[in-house]
Design an enzyme around this catalytic site. Sequence first.
Site, PDB file in Angstrom:
ATOM      1  N   TRP A 149     -36.559 -30.941   6.766  1.00 15.30           N
ATOM      2  CA  TRP A 149     -37.576 -31.550   7.630  1.00 15.30           C
ATOM      3  C   TRP A 149     -37.199 -32.959   8.105  1.00 15.30           C
ATOM      4  CZ3 TRP A 149     -38.455 -35.914   4.983  1.00 15.30           C
ATOM      5  CH2 TRP A 149     -38.306 -35.882   3.584  1.00 15.30           C
ATOM      6  N   ASN A 150     -36.150 -33.564   7.562  1.00 15.63           N
ATOM      7  CA  ASN A 150     -35.951 -34.991   7.869  1.00 15.63           C
ATOM      8  C   ASN A 150     -35.422 -35.221   9.291  1.00 15.63           C
ATOM      9  OD1 ASN A 150     -33.544 -33.864   6.945  1.00 15.63           O
ATOM     10  ND2 ASN A 150     -32.758 -35.804   6.178  1.00 15.63           N
ATOM     11  N   ALA A 174     -35.988 -22.773   9.561  1.00 16.00           N
ATOM     12  CA  ALA A 174     -36.114 -24.228   9.695  1.00 16.00           C
ATOM     13  C   ALA A 174     -37.302 -24.679   8.846  1.00 16.00           C
ATOM     14  CB  ALA A 174     -36.289 -24.597  11.161  1.00 16.00           C
ATOM     15  N   GLY A 226     -30.257 -29.910   2.150  1.00 13.32           N
ATOM     16  CA  GLY A 226     -31.468 -30.240   1.391  1.00 13.32           C
ATOM     17  C   GLY A 226     -31.092 -30.807   0.049  1.00 13.32           C
ATOM     18  N   SER A 227     -31.983 -30.642  -0.916  1.00 11.62           N
ATOM     19  CA  SER A 227     -31.756 -31.274  -2.225  1.00 11.62           C
ATOM     20  C   SER A 227     -30.687 -30.533  -3.030  1.00 11.62           C
ATOM     21  CB  SER A 227     -33.056 -31.320  -3.015  1.00 11.62           C
ATOM     22  OG  SER A 227     -33.483 -30.004  -3.294  1.00 11.62           O
ATOM     23  N   GLU A 248     -24.787 -28.968   2.166  1.00 11.47           N
ATOM     24  CA  GLU A 248     -24.862 -30.396   2.482  1.00 11.47           C
ATOM     25  C   GLU A 248     -26.083 -30.912   1.733  1.00 11.47           C
ATOM     26  OE1 GLU A 248     -25.968 -33.563   3.486  1.00 11.47           O
ATOM     27  OE2 GLU A 248     -26.460 -32.923   5.521  1.00 11.47           O
ATOM     28  N   LEU A 249     -25.826 -31.585   0.599  1.00 13.26           N
ATOM     29  CA  LEU A 249     -26.917 -31.864  -0.340  1.00 13.26           C
ATOM     30  C   LEU A 249     -27.227 -33.359  -0.428  1.00 13.26           C
ATOM     31  CD1 LEU A 249     -25.765 -29.246  -2.993  1.00 13.26           C
ATOM     32  CD2 LEU A 249     -27.299 -28.931  -1.047  1.00 13.26           C
ATOM     33  N   CYS A 282     -29.931 -38.370   4.087  1.00 13.90           N
ATOM     34  CA  CYS A 282     -29.062 -38.155   2.921  1.00 13.90           C
ATOM     35  C   CYS A 282     -27.957 -39.222   2.853  1.00 13.90           C
ATOM     36  CB  CYS A 282     -28.472 -36.753   2.939  1.00 13.90           C
ATOM     37  SG  CYS A 282     -27.751 -36.321   4.516  1.00 13.90           S
ATOM     38  N   GLU A 379     -32.163 -39.934  -6.092  1.00 17.78           N
ATOM     39  CA  GLU A 379     -32.158 -40.290  -4.664  1.00 17.78           C
ATOM     40  C   GLU A 379     -33.587 -40.604  -4.213  1.00 17.78           C
ATOM     41  OE1 GLU A 379     -31.226 -37.022  -2.067  1.00 17.78           O
ATOM     42  OE2 GLU A 379     -30.506 -38.356  -0.491  1.00 17.78           O
TER      43      GLU A 379
HETATM   44  P1  NAD Z   1     -36.890 -29.480  -1.277  1.00 18.41           P
HETATM   45  O1  NAD Z   1     -35.535 -29.542  -1.805  1.00 18.41           O
HETATM   46  O2  NAD Z   1     -37.846 -28.523  -1.925  1.00 18.41           O
HETATM   47  O3  NAD Z   1     -36.858 -29.093   0.278  1.00 18.41           O
HETATM   48  C1  NAD Z   1     -35.852 -29.549   1.164  1.00 18.41           C
HETATM   49  C2  NAD Z   1     -35.702 -28.475   2.237  1.00 18.41           C
HETATM   50  O4  NAD Z   1     -35.191 -27.311   1.646  1.00 18.41           O
HETATM   51  C3  NAD Z   1     -37.046 -28.089   2.858  1.00 18.41           C
HETATM   52  O5  NAD Z   1     -36.943 -28.070   4.248  1.00 18.41           O
HETATM   53  C4  NAD Z   1     -37.351 -26.707   2.315  1.00 18.41           C
HETATM   54  O6  NAD Z   1     -37.963 -25.865   3.266  1.00 18.41           O
HETATM   55  C5  NAD Z   1     -35.992 -26.179   1.933  1.00 18.41           C
HETATM   56  N1  NAD Z   1     -36.086 -25.334   0.742  1.00 18.41           N
HETATM   57  C6  NAD Z   1     -36.709 -25.634  -0.416  1.00 18.41           C
HETATM   58  N2  NAD Z   1     -36.580 -24.624  -1.289  1.00 18.41           N
HETATM   59  C7  NAD Z   1     -35.872 -23.662  -0.664  1.00 18.41           C
HETATM   60  C8  NAD Z   1     -35.419 -22.377  -1.039  1.00 18.41           C
HETATM   61  N3  NAD Z   1     -35.653 -21.872  -2.261  1.00 18.41           N
HETATM   62  N4  NAD Z   1     -34.720 -21.651  -0.142  1.00 18.41           N
HETATM   63  C9  NAD Z   1     -34.452 -22.141   1.082  1.00 18.41           C
HETATM   64  N5  NAD Z   1     -34.849 -23.344   1.497  1.00 18.41           N
HETATM   65  C10 NAD Z   1     -35.545 -24.109   0.631  1.00 18.41           C
HETATM   66  O7  NAD Z   1     -37.569 -30.865  -1.385  1.00 18.41           O
HETATM   67  P2  NAD Z   1     -38.479 -31.790  -0.533  1.00 18.41           P
HETATM   68  O8  NAD Z   1     -39.652 -32.227  -1.326  1.00 18.41           O
HETATM   69  O9  NAD Z   1     -38.812 -31.210   0.802  1.00 18.41           O
HETATM   70  O10 NAD Z   1     -37.494 -32.991  -0.360  1.00 18.41           O
HETATM   71  C11 NAD Z   1     -37.153 -33.659  -1.547  1.00 18.41           C
HETATM   72  C12 NAD Z   1     -35.721 -33.902  -1.703  1.00 18.41           C
HETATM   73  O11 NAD Z   1     -34.905 -33.061  -0.916  1.00 18.41           O
HETATM   74  C13 NAD Z   1     -35.378 -35.294  -1.239  1.00 18.41           C
HETATM   75  O12 NAD Z   1     -35.609 -36.189  -2.277  1.00 18.41           O
HETATM   76  C14 NAD Z   1     -33.935 -35.205  -0.870  1.00 18.41           C
HETATM   77  O13 NAD Z   1     -33.140 -35.465  -1.991  1.00 18.41           O
HETATM   78  C15 NAD Z   1     -33.741 -33.764  -0.505  1.00 18.41           C
HETATM   79  N6  NAD Z   1     -33.540 -33.585   0.949  1.00 18.41           N
HETATM   80  C16 NAD Z   1     -32.292 -33.783   1.408  1.00 18.41           C
HETATM   81  C17 NAD Z   1     -32.035 -33.637   2.740  1.00 18.41           C
HETATM   82  C18 NAD Z   1     -30.656 -33.854   3.272  1.00 18.41           C
HETATM   83  O14 NAD Z   1     -30.512 -34.153   4.462  1.00 18.41           O
HETATM   84  N7  NAD Z   1     -29.626 -33.676   2.459  1.00 18.41           N
HETATM   85  C19 NAD Z   1     -33.073 -33.288   3.613  1.00 18.41           C
HETATM   86  C20 NAD Z   1     -34.361 -33.089   3.097  1.00 18.41           C
HETATM   87  C21 NAD Z   1     -34.579 -33.232   1.748  1.00 18.41           C
END
Ligand code: NAD
Length: 478
Positions: A149-150, A174, A226-227, A248-249, A282, A379
Amino acid sequence: MPAYPEIGLYIDGTWRKTSDTLPILNPADETEIGRCPIATKADLDDALAAAAKGFALWSRTSPHKRAAVLCRAAALMRERQEEIAQSITREHGKPIAQARLEVIRGCEFFEWDAGEAVRLYGRVIPSEQGIRYIVHHQPIGAVAAFSPWNFPMSQPCRKIAGAIASGCAIIIKAAEETPAGAVHIARALHDAGLPAGVFNLVFGVPADISSYLIPRQPVRMVAFTGSTAVGKWLSERAAQAMKPVLMELGGHAPVIVCDDVDPIEAARLSVIRKSRNQGQVCTSPTRFFVLEKNYTAFRDAFVEGAKAIKVGDGFDPATQMGPVANHRRLAAMEELTADAKAKGAKLLAGGTRIGNRGYYFPVTVFADVPDDVKAMSVEPFGPLALIAPVRTLEEGIEKANSLPFGLAAYAFTHSARNVDLLTDGVECGNLSINTLEASVAETPFGGVKESGYGREGGAEGLHHYMIVKNVSHRMAMG
Ligand code: NAD
């Protein structure tokens, strides 16, 4: 102001609605601005069938035609820049000027990968007469991609561009909280003439969708941003099906400020970058390790700059930083701030939520931060900056490398010796010196250690979407 777009699933070239939906909130005032559909298993089965059909066609389409579609779609997104930017600011909260830049950045990913599509060379390996060894690069298949979402526009653009340029089909889930960017991309690809089935967009419950898609055919690869925690979870599922991943974490970017630079200018640049996208990047600079000679001047200038950042509604042209994107980030900022205060870090700016409607949190600066403060290793993914003194560059590098992450890292120095030490010593995928720009379309971007593996962008980016096939051809049988 253009209306916020209706959010649908885009499967096999057509839009569809669902009976189950999730609310989409404006983080500036917490009002509902739309509903995001939740795909059923039948929708996902249709997306898989469409991707199989799309791959059969697209993998045999000439690279020039693939590139032309991407360039046409990018041109349409450039024309629609204002409309797209406004929907991003509404769902995400970032200042409108940053949303406009994000749209252009997404277009640049499309345009760069379009150029790379026609340069996916194989090679001929010399051998004795009568035999040829030819290495081909061929598209891997359908890609299951998950974008966060960022950056509602540029994050999906990266994965979509890579897959489409390489001749793959893609099913992308997405982010449900910020779905408009991907919807605008789908519209542009449709209008640019992308054949049905090559690109499919779904939303829903993230874990349900990824666990359904990953083991199934025709999915041959998984791409995620994502995370780290979710990246590991997805990688485990992909490993069960022996499918490669592009991950890409998270990062926790260090900035080393050496003693041969102007600390005031380094602080000015750092505050701008820290506040960009409300720190939800990130590659956001977070741990500032400053050589003792420059420590006080850097810290004081940083604090002054942080206090001057105007926080507000992203549509106000005076706003420099919008609200954080969701209530989870607000709660995380409050928790990390409380922990740092309790462990003796000095709070010099920010630290408390602004108002009680909208997720506003100021740039928050801690100095003299002990190593056991939680934000030093978790982070923050928000506007939190941690400043600590170091005696030597070597100590700064050691601290930079002390976490399991290694995505972006930064340094300020004019010394060639320092640059060599940093280049050899810092464990990261992207090191930037005297700039806090971590990646552009033409450079490879990705992490080491728990920040993931694989690269997006640059000449390397498309290779993850390809398989290498060697053909040995003997002229006579035997
Ligand atoms: P999150 O890890 O739950 O979600 C991040 C993204 O991953 C969301 O868009 C979500 O839809 C997707 N996601 C989550 N679980 C999934 C799954 N099982 N299968 C497929 N997609 C999934 O966490 P959050 O609360 O949205 O964000 C928290 C942390 O995520 C942040 O602290 C940051 O570290 C990380 N993050 C990193 C980026 C990046 O650009 N690397 C982007 C967004 C979030």
